[in-house]
Write a protein that holds these residues in place. Structure first.
Motif, PDB file in Angstrom:
ATOM      1  N   LYS A  22       1.143  -1.216   0.283  1.00 40.52           N
ATOM      2  CA  LYS A  22      -0.178  -0.483   0.039  1.00 40.52           C
ATOM      3  C   LYS A  22       0.708   1.198   0.011  1.00 40.52           C
ATOM      4  CE  LYS A  22      -4.149  -1.584   2.818  1.00 40.52           C
ATOM      5  NZ  LYS A  22      -4.548  -1.660   3.515  1.00 40.52           N
ATOM      6  N   LYS A  23       2.048   1.493   0.343  1.00 43.03           N
ATOM      7  CA  LYS A  23       3.213   2.494   1.128  1.00 43.03           C
ATOM      8  C   LYS A  23       3.210   2.910  -0.509  1.00 43.03           C
ATOM      9  CE  LYS A  23       6.334   2.236   3.520  1.00 43.03           C
ATOM     10  NZ  LYS A  23       7.348   1.635   4.218  1.00 43.03           N
ATOM     11  N   GLY A  67      -2.982   2.165   8.656  1.00 46.56           N
ATOM     12  CA  GLY A  67      -3.611   2.607   7.023  1.00 46.56           C
ATOM     13  C   GLY A  67      -1.964   3.233   6.598  1.00 46.56           C
ATOM     14  N   SER A  68      -1.435   3.241   5.162  1.00 47.00           N
ATOM     15  CA  SER A  68      -0.731   4.038   4.323  1.00 47.00           C
ATOM     16  C   SER A  68      -0.252   5.552   4.751  1.00 47.00           C
ATOM     17  CB  SER A  68       0.305   3.071   3.672  1.00 47.00           C
ATOM     18  OG  SER A  68      -1.354   3.545   2.516  1.00 47.00           O
ATOM     19  N   GLY A  74      -8.508   5.855   7.275  1.00 44.18           N
ATOM     20  CA  GLY A  74      -8.437   5.790   5.929  1.00 44.18           C
ATOM     21  C   GLY A  74      -9.251   4.358   5.934  1.00 44.18           C
ATOM     22  N   VAL A  75      -9.638   4.358   4.166  1.00 45.90           N
ATOM     23  CA  VAL A  75     -10.428   3.377   4.280  1.00 45.90           C
ATOM     24  C   VAL A  75     -10.307   3.043   2.727  1.00 45.90           C
ATOM     25  CG1 VAL A  75     -12.783   4.962   4.751  1.00 45.90           C
ATOM     26  CG2 VAL A  75     -11.812   5.132   2.204  1.00 45.90           C
ATOM     27  N   ASP A  76     -11.146   1.683   2.472  1.00 44.19           N
ATOM     28  CA  ASP A  76     -10.238   0.785   1.189  1.00 44.19           C
ATOM     29  C   ASP A  76     -11.333   1.342   0.459  1.00 44.19           C
ATOM     30  OD1 ASP A  76      -7.786  -0.978   2.610  1.00 44.19           O
ATOM     31  OD2 ASP A  76      -9.360  -2.396   3.202  1.00 44.19           O
ATOM     32  N   GLY A  77     -12.184   1.305   0.764  1.00 38.81           N
ATOM     33  CA  GLY A  77     -13.520   1.216  -0.347  1.00 38.81           C
ATOM     34  C   GLY A  77     -14.992   3.107   0.576  1.00 38.81           C
ATOM     35  N   MET A  78     -14.587   3.587  -0.917  1.00 42.35           N
ATOM     36  CA  MET A  78     -16.450   4.589  -0.319  1.00 42.35           C
ATOM     37  C   MET A  78     -17.254   5.054  -1.887  1.00 42.35           C
ATOM     38  SD  MET A  78     -15.809   8.203   1.114  1.00 42.35           S
ATOM     39  CE  MET A  78     -14.736   8.360   2.084  1.00 42.35           C
TER      40      MET A  78
END
Length: 255
Positions: free
Chosen positions: A72-73, A102-103, A174-178
């Motif tokens: 992710k970084k 999260g990154s 931080g999120v993975d989807g929105m």
């Protein structure tokens, strides 16, 4: 129920990793009937995560995969640095904040080491270690819990209980989807449950995410869009999405 949740979590991680699965192979791997596996896949299809195929399933293109924190970084790294710099500038001396794992939130942590009299609660081991070497003006609190080795994050009932003891000025989430149908999502159910508690315990909720996370969703629901006060993102957000957020009284900051 716990075994069902655990199995489904492992199945969706397998689909995210491999792109597709077969019913007979999953049945053998998890030692359950093919009927049970089909029910699991039906559940994922209803959530909009997969497309069923004859004898198996495929990951949908708009569903977020779950790379490791190290991977992710490297994704949209420059955008995350700009987001982190802006977000760090919003933290005032004397404030109490939550930094989700999260990154992008790590980029915030890198930039607040010289703040005065701030308290930071985090469930991320790497963020805790970054801030451990900060000046005496930064007090670091860890949630405790069970370690997710892929993300360096702590999750589970103990983390949730500890979080409920406190109230905070600001949460940087931080999120993975929105998106507007599914709200805020992340890949891991336990992470999502802890994120939900974080939202409840913060006076102000700021989502920090690069624009690649918009119009996609992951496996686990965190919350609807209503609790979000602000989104800090990059300048690649579409005008359509920006306008929709503003109509919901969510301030959008592009950096």
């Amino acid at each position: 129920m716990k075994s069902t949740v655990d199995r489904r979590n492992k199945i969706i991680q397998k689909i995210q990793s491999e792109g597709s699965v077969r019913v007979d192979e999953l049945s053998e791997e998890f030692d359950v009937s093919t009927v049970t596996i089909r029910n699991d896949l039906d559940f994922f299809e209803q959530k909009g995560l997969i497309d069923r195929t004859y004898g198996g399933a495929l990951l949908r293109n708009n569903v977020y995969n779950d790379p490791s924190i190290e991977e992710k970084k490297k994704i949209n790294a420059e955008e995350k640095k700009r987001i982190g710099e802006y977000a760090a500038g919003m933290i005032s001396d004397g404030e109490s904040v939550i930094l989700d794992s999260g990154s992008t939130t790590r980029e915030i942590a890198l930039r607040i080491k010289d703040k005065k009299n701030i308290t930071v609660m985090t469930n991320a081991l790497n963020i805790g270690l970054e801030l451990a070497g900060a000046s005496g003006g930064v007090e670091v609190m860890m949630t405790g819990g069970v370690l997710r080795d892929k993300s360096y994050s702590l999750v589970g009932p103990e983390a949730e209980r500890n979080m409920k003891h406190y109230y905070f000025d600001t949460l940087f989430l931080g999120v993975d989807g929105m998106d507007f149908e599914h709200g805020l999502t992340t890949s891991n159910p336990l992470e999502a449950q802890l994120n939900c508690v974080m939202v409840e315990r913060a006076n102000r909720v700021i989502a920090v995410t690069d624009s690649s996370k918009f119009d996609r969703h992951s496996f686990s629901f965190i919350c609807d869009l209503e609790p979000i006060n602000m989104i800090i993102t990059d300048d690649k957000i579409s005008a359509e999405f920006e306008e929709k957020f503003k109509k919901r009284d969510i301030e959008v900051v592009k950096v």
